[in-house]
Design a protein around this motif. Structure first.
Motif, PDB file in Angstrom:
ATOM      1  N   TYR A 190       0.830  -1.204   0.000  1.00 31.31           N
ATOM      2  CA  TYR A 190       0.000   0.000   0.000  1.00 31.31           C
ATOM      3  C   TYR A 190       0.870   1.261   0.000  1.00 31.31           C
ATOM      4  O   TYR A 190       0.554   2.252  -0.669  1.00 31.31           O
ATOM      5  CB  TYR A 190      -0.924  -0.010   1.216  1.00 31.31           C
ATOM      6  N   ALA A 191       1.976   1.216   0.741  1.00 29.90           N
ATOM      7  CA  ALA A 191       2.903   2.355   0.739  1.00 29.90           C
ATOM      8  C   ALA A 191       3.529   2.530  -0.645  1.00 29.90           C
ATOM      9  O   ALA A 191       3.699   3.658  -1.126  1.00 29.90           O
ATOM     10  CB  ALA A 191       3.983   2.139   1.798  1.00 29.90           C
ATOM     11  N   ALA A 192       3.873   1.396  -1.276  1.00 28.51           N
ATOM     12  CA  ALA A 192       4.456   1.467  -2.620  1.00 28.51           C
ATOM     13  C   ALA A 192       3.459   2.059  -3.618  1.00 28.51           C
ATOM     14  O   ALA A 192       3.837   2.843  -4.505  1.00 28.51           O
ATOM     15  CB  ALA A 192       4.899   0.074  -3.063  1.00 28.51           C
ATOM     16  N   ALA A 193       2.184   1.692  -3.470  1.00 29.34           N
ATOM     17  CA  ALA A 193       1.155   2.200  -4.397  1.00 29.34           C
ATOM     18  C   ALA A 193       1.027   3.714  -4.313  1.00 29.34           C
ATOM     19  O   ALA A 193       0.739   4.380  -5.313  1.00 29.34           O
ATOM     20  CB  ALA A 193      -0.179   1.532  -4.105  1.00 29.34           C
ATOM     21  N   MET A 194       1.256   4.278  -3.136  1.00 28.96           N
ATOM     22  CA  MET A 194       1.133   5.727  -2.971  1.00 28.96           C
ATOM     23  C   MET A 194       2.204   6.493  -3.731  1.00 28.96           C
ATOM     24  O   MET A 194       2.037   7.676  -4.052  1.00 28.96           O
ATOM     25  CB  MET A 194       1.189   6.083  -1.484  1.00 28.96           C
ATOM     26  N   MET A 195       3.312   5.830  -4.053  1.00 32.48           N
ATOM     27  CA  MET A 195       4.383   6.500  -4.787  1.00 32.48           C
ATOM     28  C   MET A 195       4.006   6.784  -6.238  1.00 32.48           C
ATOM     29  O   MET A 195       4.727   7.482  -6.957  1.00 32.48           O
ATOM     30  CB  MET A 195       5.663   5.662  -4.723  1.00 32.48           C
ATOM     31  N   CYS A 196       2.846   6.253  -6.670  1.00 32.39           N
ATOM     32  CA  CYS A 196       2.374   6.549  -8.027  1.00 32.39           C
ATOM     33  C   CYS A 196       2.116   8.040  -8.226  1.00 32.39           C
ATOM     34  O   CYS A 196       1.996   8.499  -9.368  1.00 32.39           O
ATOM     35  CB  CYS A 196       1.102   5.766  -8.318  1.00 32.39           C
ATOM     36  N   VAL A 197       2.007   8.793  -7.128  1.00 28.28           N
ATOM     37  CA  VAL A 197       1.750  10.217  -7.245  1.00 28.28           C
ATOM     38  C   VAL A 197       2.850  10.913  -8.045  1.00 28.28           C
ATOM     39  O   VAL A 197       2.613  11.955  -8.668  1.00 28.28           O
ATOM     40  CB  VAL A 197       1.587  10.863  -5.839  1.00 28.28           C
ATOM     41  N   VAL A 198       4.047  10.339  -8.075  1.00 24.73           N
ATOM     42  CA  VAL A 198       5.148  10.912  -8.866  1.00 24.73           C
ATOM     43  C   VAL A 198       5.500  10.019 -10.057  1.00 24.73           C
ATOM     44  O   VAL A 198       5.822  10.514 -11.137  1.00 24.73           O
ATOM     45  CB  VAL A 198       6.397  11.135  -7.991  1.00 24.73           C
ATOM     46  N   SER A 199       5.422   8.703  -9.882  1.00 22.03           N
ATOM     47  CA  SER A 199       5.862   7.799 -10.951  1.00 22.03           C
ATOM     48  C   SER A 199       5.020   7.944 -12.218  1.00 22.03           C
ATOM     49  O   SER A 199       5.508   7.684 -13.319  1.00 22.03           O
ATOM     50  CB  SER A 199       5.818   6.345 -10.464  1.00 22.03           C
TER      51      SER A 199
END
Length: 418
Positions: free
Chosen positions: A309-318
């Motif tokens: 879930y933490a990794a999914a939040m990094m989509c804000v930049v990726s």
């Protein structure tokens, strides 16, 4: 809406009651290879045809065909219906996977000035993220069978809406004449002889000419290849890894997709339109690719159920990466060739979809089995992160895309969007 369910449907049909299934992993990998091979041939052809006959008619084909597999699983999810779905989905996806997206980008390039394309590409991508959030949120509350029924109905509605309300964007007259800049009409400058459309639809001649004529476009294509290798590698492995490690099911997969969708929506609809005009897509591209690398790496070393879930939040930049790459490619050619350019990028992405399963499917099956050489369930995902890092390094070598003036018909009803 159906993406969170398909892993459970596949496992239930092939390996009932199990959380690990090598057959499901290999079938998914084989499907990806077949679809990638077909898309490699078909996507440039669709782009070519859309430049000639218009975006709207070419959009009709993939949207219509994509309804058929949904109807199969909407009827039943037994083993034989699943195999029918698998065959139909694999066959149809060769002509549909990625086509709606790249034709939408080509449509935007027709009606939006070059200087604003990256931001508007981001908005188009952001709308797609919003729809993904709504679809995945619905999947949390719908049964699996109902999700396929509703998805089929919505696909029909989207087809009807598109046919009734979408106006054609393509300028009919030829604009690419007497251009000297690399960014204008690459195919008309190409030293290769002219290709007759129906004689060479499947020759990939236009795509090869694009790659040979423009060094900048070649760099963008290589970046697209490694970026998509990493994305396909992640997609090919992630859900099976999470199911094996943490017993994730449809609801957890939907939660992950909702989080990444919300993050992507905020990024593309709010953050990117603000920053892109000042920073430029050439600088945002390596930033987006680096965070793509970072979030894939975090998935690969997930040590607890909350880590994905933490990794999914990094989509804000990726999620910066794809619109920036598409915008750079769009600016490297003229208005009459946007379909060819976007189709070529999609075809290269499809080639990555052929290569990735050969590397990642055996690794996923091996490291999720009892015979793995060492304990690292996410090793195949880690290899996907390496591909993303290669894309990061290459993106630092690409210069800013040249600005070209969009030529828009004064009678174009979509000109108000510019």
């Amino acid at each position: 809406m159906v993406v969170p369910s398909i892993t459970d449907v596949t496992m239930a049909a092939l390996c009932p009651g199990k959380d690990k299934c090598s057959l499901a992993i290999y079938l998914s990998g084989a499907q990806q290879v077949i679809v990638g091979l077909g898309s490699l041939l078909v996507m440039p052809m669709l782009g070519n045809l859309s430049d000639t006959y218009g975006r709207k008619i070419m959009l009709t084909i993939p949207i219509s065909l994509s309804i058929i597999p949904l109807l199969v699983l909407a009827c039943s999810m037994t083993k034989y219906y699943f195999y029918a779905y698998y065959v139909l989905k694999t066959t149809i996806a060769m002509a549909t996977q990625g086509s709606v997206s790249f034709l939408a980008y080509a449509y935007v390039a027709d009606i939006v000035q070059a200087s604003k394309r990256a931001s508007v590409f981001g908005i188009v991508s952001g709308v797609a993220f919003v729809s993904a959030v709504l679809g995945n949120f619905s999947a949390r509350f719908l049964s699996t069978s109902t999700a396929f029924q509703v998805a089929a109905a919505i696909s029909v509605i989207s087809l009807v809406y598109m046919r009734l309300f979408l106006s054609e964007s393509l300028i009919s007259n030829s604009i690419c004449v007497n251009k000297s800049s690399e960014s204008e009409c690459l195919l008309q400058k190409a030293p290769a002889k002219k290709w007759l459309m129906f004689r060479n639809l499947l020759s990939l001649g236009d795509s090869i000419s694009l790659l040979r004529t423009s060094p900048s476009f070649l760099k963008a294509a290589v970046i697209a290849f490694f970026y998509n290798v990493s994305e396909f590698g992640l997609y090919n492995s992630l859900m099976y890894c999470l199911k094996a490690q943490f017993h994730f099911n449809k609801d957890q997969f939907a939660d992950l997709l909702i989080i990444s969708g919300i993050a992507g929506s905020i990024s593309q609809l709010i953050i990117m339109p603000v920053f892109c005009p000042f920073v430029g897509e050439a600088r945002l591209l390596p930033i987006g690719l680096f965070f793509t690398f970072a979030h894939i790496l975090l998935y690969s070393v997930a040590w607890a159920p909350w880590v994905p879930y933490a990794a999914a939040m990094m989509c804000v930049v990726s999620v910066f990466a794809l619109p920036c790459l598409r915008s750079i490619a769009s600016k490297l050619t003229g208005p009459d060739e946007q379909g060819k350019v976007q189709g070529c990028i999609t075809g290269i992405s499809s080639f990555a979809g052929i290569v990735a399963p050969f590397a990642f499917t055996p690794l996923t099956a091996l490291f999720l089995s009892d015979n793995s050489p060492f304990y690292f369930p996410g090793f195949s995902i880690f290899c996907s992160a390496i591909a993303a890092m290669i894309a990061v390094i290459l993106s630092m070598m690409i210069g800013p895309a040249p600005a070209i003036n969009s030529i828009i018909s004064s009678s174009d009803p979509a000109q108000t969007l510019v």
